[in-house]
Scaffold this active site. Structure first.
Site, PDB file in Angstrom:
ATOM      1  N   LYS A   1       0.835  -1.209   0.000  1.00 42.80           N
ATOM      2  CA  LYS A   1       0.000   0.000   0.000  1.00 42.80           C
ATOM      3  C   LYS A   1       0.865   1.252   0.000  1.00 42.80           C
ATOM      4  O   LYS A   1       0.652   2.169  -0.780  1.00 42.80           O
ATOM      5  CB  LYS A   1      -0.920   0.014   1.240  1.00 42.80           C
ATOM      6  CG  LYS A   1      -1.811  -1.214   1.371  1.00 42.80           C
ATOM      7  CD  LYS A   1      -2.678  -1.182   2.630  1.00 42.80           C
ATOM      8  CE  LYS A   1      -1.914  -1.219   3.941  1.00 42.80           C
ATOM      9  NZ  LYS A   1      -1.179  -2.480   4.205  1.00 42.80           N
TER      10      LYS A   1
ATOM     11  N   ARG B   1      -9.603   0.182   8.932  1.00 46.84           N
ATOM     12  CA  ARG B   1      -9.067  -1.131   9.241  1.00 46.84           C
ATOM     13  C   ARG B   1     -10.038  -1.976  10.046  1.00 46.84           C
ATOM     14  O   ARG B   1      -9.709  -3.109  10.381  1.00 46.84           O
ATOM     15  CB  ARG B   1      -7.828  -0.942  10.091  1.00 46.84           C
ATOM     16  CG  ARG B   1      -6.543  -1.253   9.387  1.00 46.84           C
ATOM     17  CD  ARG B   1      -5.511  -0.998  10.442  1.00 46.84           C
ATOM     18  NE  ARG B   1      -4.277  -1.652  10.264  1.00 46.84           N
ATOM     19  CZ  ARG B   1      -3.247  -1.148   9.609  1.00 46.84           C
ATOM     20  NH1 ARG B   1      -3.349  -0.023   8.954  1.00 46.84           N
ATOM     21  NH2 ARG B   1      -2.108  -1.789   9.589  1.00 46.84           N
TER      22      ARG B   1
ATOM     23  N   ARG C   1      11.896  -5.618   4.782  1.00 45.52           N
ATOM     24  CA  ARG C   1      11.665  -4.188   4.494  1.00 45.52           C
ATOM     25  C   ARG C   1      12.633  -3.299   5.272  1.00 45.52           C
ATOM     26  O   ARG C   1      12.911  -3.520   6.433  1.00 45.52           O
ATOM     27  CB  ARG C   1      10.244  -3.786   4.879  1.00 45.52           C
ATOM     28  CG  ARG C   1      10.075  -2.255   4.818  1.00 45.52           C
ATOM     29  CD  ARG C   1       8.664  -1.810   4.881  1.00 45.52           C
ATOM     30  NE  ARG C   1       7.981  -2.290   6.057  1.00 45.52           N
ATOM     31  CZ  ARG C   1       6.674  -2.138   6.253  1.00 45.52           C
ATOM     32  NH1 ARG C   1       5.933  -1.532   5.336  1.00 45.52           N
ATOM     33  NH2 ARG C   1       6.118  -2.602   7.339  1.00 45.52           N
TER      34      ARG C   1
ATOM     35  N   ARG D   1      11.593  -1.039  10.784  1.00 46.37           N
ATOM     36  CA  ARG D   1      10.511  -0.743  11.722  1.00 46.37           C
ATOM     37  C   ARG D   1      10.496  -1.784  12.833  1.00 46.37           C
ATOM     38  O   ARG D   1      10.594  -2.969  12.545  1.00 46.37           O
ATOM     39  CB  ARG D   1       9.167  -0.759  10.988  1.00 46.37           C
ATOM     40  CG  ARG D   1       8.708   0.629  10.577  1.00 46.37           C
ATOM     41  CD  ARG D   1       7.562   0.583   9.616  1.00 46.37           C
ATOM     42  NE  ARG D   1       6.387  -0.159  10.088  1.00 46.37           N
ATOM     43  CZ  ARG D   1       5.250  -0.250   9.402  1.00 46.37           C
ATOM     44  NH1 ARG D   1       5.133   0.381   8.231  1.00 46.37           N
ATOM     45  NH2 ARG D   1       4.236  -0.929   9.869  1.00 46.37           N
TER      46      ARG D   1
ATOM     47  N   ARG E   1       0.474  -9.210  13.306  1.00 48.42           N
ATOM     48  CA  ARG E   1      -0.203  -8.227  12.440  1.00 48.42           C
ATOM     49  C   ARG E   1      -1.030  -8.922  11.362  1.00 48.42           C
ATOM     50  O   ARG E   1      -2.114  -8.451  11.004  1.00 48.42           O
ATOM     51  CB  ARG E   1       0.828  -7.280  11.819  1.00 48.42           C
ATOM     52  CG  ARG E   1       1.372  -6.267  12.838  1.00 48.42           C
ATOM     53  CD  ARG E   1       2.673  -5.633  12.385  1.00 48.42           C
ATOM     54  NE  ARG E   1       2.569  -4.925  11.129  1.00 48.42           N
ATOM     55  CZ  ARG E   1       3.592  -4.718  10.300  1.00 48.42           C
ATOM     56  NH1 ARG E   1       4.797  -5.163  10.602  1.00 48.42           N
ATOM     57  NH2 ARG E   1       3.404  -4.061   9.187  1.00 48.42           N
TER      58      ARG E   1
END
Ligand code: AP5
Ligand code: ZN
Length: 217
Positions: free
Chosen positions: A13, A88, A127, A164, A175
């Site tokens: 996203k 969400r 990431r 992160r 998650r």
């Protein structure tokens, strides 16, 4: 343009929203980015949000709805926005619908970026993002190009890659579970509203992007 990018953590996203923002100058409203900025400033909001985010669970609905309400009220009706990471939960989706009725700015499209879960885990654990220019990279799939030239935000040095805290493996699986339980029901919600478009996100970012542009017309 008024658009929601829907998808599991790691679906891409943020990557796609950054491209749309660069090419079409549509502002991206990312609740995750807003909350992370509050954490790094050490505000009361940030201190509260951190206790949820570090565990990979959702920040309470009323907190994020308040944030989005404020952002949308400030937004320029002519340019629109891309919502990334909001709504969400069904409660957030209903609050958004009510907010948009109040603003007289109906939603145009909801694009679901669809990616298999095994792929999502690998995307998130690999990431990295740049602490200075905030570009999103991946150690294997999308490493920062060797410079010079370096990005215009820091022309004298290469990107400074950071991970992160919620991209640690244990938090990543939490998650995904939270997504399946709380966010996946929104797929049916927007399908019923006839706003949903599904994009196969299990392809290289440029291909996903050209397909997204085609969907948006
Ligand atoms: P948030 O910041 O929204 O994170 P997320 O939804 O978990 O999404 P991500 O940012 O992890 O993934 P993405 O889909 O943007 O993927 P990206 O483009 O980076 O939320 C974080 C936390 O904040 C939540 O857990 C919650 O606590 C809180 N929060 C936020 N919003 C909330 C809300 N509305 N309500 C309640 N709480 C909220 O890509 C991922 C990686 O894959 C990158 O390395 C990228 O380079 C790579 N990649 C991207 N596309 C491709 C591709 N096509 N092929 C290969 N690799 C790719
Ligand atoms: Zn950078």
């Amino acid at each position: 343009r008024r658009l929601i990018l829907l998808g599991a953590p790691g679906a891409g996203k943020g990557t796609q929203a950054q491209k749309l923002m660069a090419d079409l100058a549509i502002p991206q409203i990312s609740t995750g980015d807003i909350l992370r900025a509050a954490i790094s400033r050490g505000t009361a909001l940030g201190q509260e949000a951190k206790t949820y985010m570090e565990r990979g669970v959702l920040v309470p609905d009323e907190v994020v709805i308040g944030l989005v309400e404020q952002r949308l009220a400030e937004a320029d009706a002519a340019t629109g926005w891309i919502l990334d990471g909001f709504p969400r939960t069904p409660v957030q989706a209903e609050a958004l619908d009510a907010l948009l009725v109040g603003l007289g700015q109906p939603l145009e499209a909801v694009v679901l970026i669809d990616v298999p879960e095994a792929q999502l885990i690998e995307r998130l654990t690999g990431r990295r993002s740049c602490a200075i220019c905030k570009r999103i990279y991946h150690l294997r799939f999308n490493p920062p190009p060797p410079g010079p030239p370096y990005p215009s935000e820091h022309p004298d040095r290469p990107c400074e890659l950071v991970q992160r805290p919620d991209d640690a493996l244990e938090v990543v699986s939490k998650r995904q579970a939270v997504y399946r339980q709380s966010t996946e029901p929104l797929i049916a919600y927007y399908r019923e509203q006839k706003k949903l478009q599904v994009l196969d996100g299990d392809r290289p970012p440029e291909i996903v992007y050209s397909e997204l542009r085609r969907l948006l017309g």
